[in-house]
Design a protein around this motif. Structure first.
Motif, PDB file in Angstrom:
ATOM      1  N   ASP A  18       0.750  -1.197   0.173  1.00 19.87           N
ATOM      2  CA  ASP A  18      -0.021   0.084  -0.090  1.00 19.87           C
ATOM      3  C   ASP A  18       0.779   1.080   0.051  1.00 19.87           C
ATOM      4  OD1 ASP A  18      -2.943  -1.013   0.135  1.00 19.87           O
ATOM      5  OD2 ASP A  18      -2.261  -1.905   1.640  1.00 19.87           O
ATOM      6  N   VAL A  20       0.813   5.965  -0.110  1.00 21.45           N
ATOM      7  CA  VAL A  20      -0.021   6.761  -0.031  1.00 21.45           C
ATOM      8  C   VAL A  20       0.717   7.990  -0.348  1.00 21.45           C
ATOM      9  CG1 VAL A  20      -1.992   5.959   1.444  1.00 21.45           C
ATOM     10  CG2 VAL A  20      -0.178   7.100   2.346  1.00 21.45           C
ATOM     11  N   VAL A  31      -4.121  12.626   3.022  1.00 23.85           N
ATOM     12  CA  VAL A  31      -3.740  11.600   1.982  1.00 23.85           C
ATOM     13  C   VAL A  31      -4.336  12.043   0.617  1.00 23.85           C
ATOM     14  CG1 VAL A  31      -3.918   9.171   1.193  1.00 23.85           C
ATOM     15  CG2 VAL A  31      -3.769   9.745   3.726  1.00 23.85           C
ATOM     16  N   HIS A  34      -3.929   7.272  -2.980  1.00 26.05           N
ATOM     17  CA  HIS A  34      -3.632   5.909  -2.511  1.00 26.05           C
ATOM     18  C   HIS A  34      -3.355   4.851  -3.654  1.00 26.05           C
ATOM     19  CE1 HIS A  34      -5.262   1.974  -0.783  1.00 26.05           C
ATOM     20  NE2 HIS A  34      -3.906   2.082  -0.346  1.00 26.05           N
ATOM     21  N   THR A  36      -2.077   0.722  -4.726  1.00 28.10           N
ATOM     22  CA  THR A  36      -1.791  -0.616  -3.993  1.00 28.10           C
ATOM     23  C   THR A  36      -1.467  -1.567  -5.304  1.00 28.10           C
ATOM     24  OG1 THR A  36      -2.607  -2.471  -2.561  1.00 28.10           O
ATOM     25  CG2 THR A  36      -4.402  -1.480  -4.309  1.00 28.10           C
ATOM     26  N   GLN A 328      -5.240   2.784   4.322  1.00 27.99           N
ATOM     27  CA  GLN A 328      -4.199   3.987   4.132  1.00 27.99           C
ATOM     28  C   GLN A 328      -3.212   4.022   5.322  1.00 27.99           C
ATOM     29  OE1 GLN A 328      -6.325   7.209   2.240  1.00 27.99           O
ATOM     30  NE2 GLN A 328      -7.250   5.933   0.866  1.00 27.99           N
TER      31      GLN A 328
END
Length: 367
Positions: A18, A20, A31, A34, A36, A328
């Motif tokens: 992950d 951010v 944030v 994001h 992944t 996150q």
């Protein structure tokens, strides 16, 4: 002035990375993006294997670290493309690495913690300053090296005059207790045992929403045997990992329970995670009326139900209800820790880890 930092986290669940992109402005953080990326089956198998002794470990670990950085670099590229930012806009990347051994205070009194990573390669691949190796300094100062997220949890979830608990459920579950004094420690297994058992018996990587466990029946005798693990009764500061809660540990605990249906074992493993967390809350978090849950476990509806049932006087909520989606939070924590390192500000809390004092954490690899 707005500062931009990237945080990358690949945790003990071994499901992937992950990332951010975080903006810091006047002490507040937001944030912005994001991203992944899942691990390939081969990468996940090798990282899991490196949690245990094996042949040619040093060579394999070095190559696995290089491969991990390849995934990290891809996630960074996704964040830059989605945000429209360039590498020059980013102050630093906080890259946690993949924990494969965590044995603080053992063997020689200092012990060690080992995260596979190649931050020099990541700095070359991204042309961004990289901060890595966050845990070692705390261990060198006599601490557990974990958990490191309570200081960040205080920053984003803390409320003056109010006791709040924050729970991260990754492969291992760790709890932050925010109040006049801040405590934090690993409760015990999170998703690691549930994921392993589910994969073995259904072929699925994890028990989606806990539906398989919800269809089973908790077995009290097995649950009692699992809860008898000495770590669960140990007082903090404490931390753990796959070094303890692994398939060999589970196999030993299952001796004498061979007749149980796999679905009932899954239900019992889910109850183990919930019960261990509830015991920690009862012992150390009695003043907390709110439990904010993050990590992959927050997406397991059945586990969240079992937590609420075990803690009837506490409001159990996903971190999404408090401004940060569950997947996150940990990555954002390492963006924050990277910024702390650049500012030469402590990232740990000695009251949490047991270190001799607060320390600046991380090694810096300039762009």
């Amino acid at each position: 002035m707005r500062e931009l930092t990237i945080g990358l986290m690949s945790g003990t669940s071994l499901d992937g990375v992950d990332g951010v992109l975080v903006a810091f402005s006047d002490g507040a953080l937001q944030v912005l993006q994001h991203a992944t990326q899942a691990f390939s089956l081969e990468a996940k198998a090798e990282l899991l294997a490196l949690n245990s002794p094996g042949g040619n470990e040093l060579h394999r670990a070095a190559l696995a670290a290089n491969a991990l950085v390849g995934v990290y670099a891809d996630v960074v590229q996704q964040l830059l493309e989605r945000s429209g930012c360039s590498a020059a806009d980013i102050q630093a990347i906080g890259a946690h690495g993949q924990t494969v051994r965590h044995r603080p205070q053992e063997f020689d009194g200092t012990g060690y913690t080992l995260q596979l990573n190649n931050p020099a390669l990541l700095a070359e691949r991204t042309d961004i300053t990289v901060v890595a190796d966050f845990r070692s300094r705390d261990v060198a100062a006599g601490g557990q090296g974990a958990p490191l997220v309570p200081a960040f949890h205080r920053q984003v979830f803390g409320r003056a005059g109010e006791a709040i608990a924050v729970l991260n459920i990754g492969g291992i579950s760790n709890l932050s207790l925010l109040g006049e004094q801040i405590l934090g420690f690993d409760c015990g297994p999170g998703n690691a045992l549930m994921d392993y058992w589910c994969q073995q018996h259904t072929g699925q990587a994890y028990d989606a929403d806990g539906a398989w466990a919800a269809s089973g029946t908790v077995q009290p005798a097995l649950l009692a045997a699992l809860l008898a693990e000495p770590y669960l009764g140990k007082a903090p500061p404490k931390s753990t990992g796959r070094d303890l809660f692994n398939p060999a540990w589970l196999a030993a605990k299952l001796q004498g329970f061979a007749a149980l249906a796999p679905i009932d074992v899954q239900a019992t493993l889910t109850e183990l995670t919930a019960s261990a967390i509830a015991t920690c809350m009862d012992s150390y978090g009695k003043n907390s009326k709110l439990l904010i849950v993050c990590g992959g476990g927050a997406l397991n509806g059945y586990l969240m139900q079992r937590l609420q049932a075990a803690l009837p006087a506490v409001q159990v909520q996903s971190s999404a209800a408090h401004g940060l989606p569950p997947l996150q939070v940990e990555a954002a924590a390492f963006a924050w820790l990277a910024r702390q390192a650049l500012l030469l500000q402590p990232g740990n809390l000695a009251s949490v880890t047991g270190a001799r004092g607060n320390r600046v954490l991380g090694a810096i690899y300039p762009a």
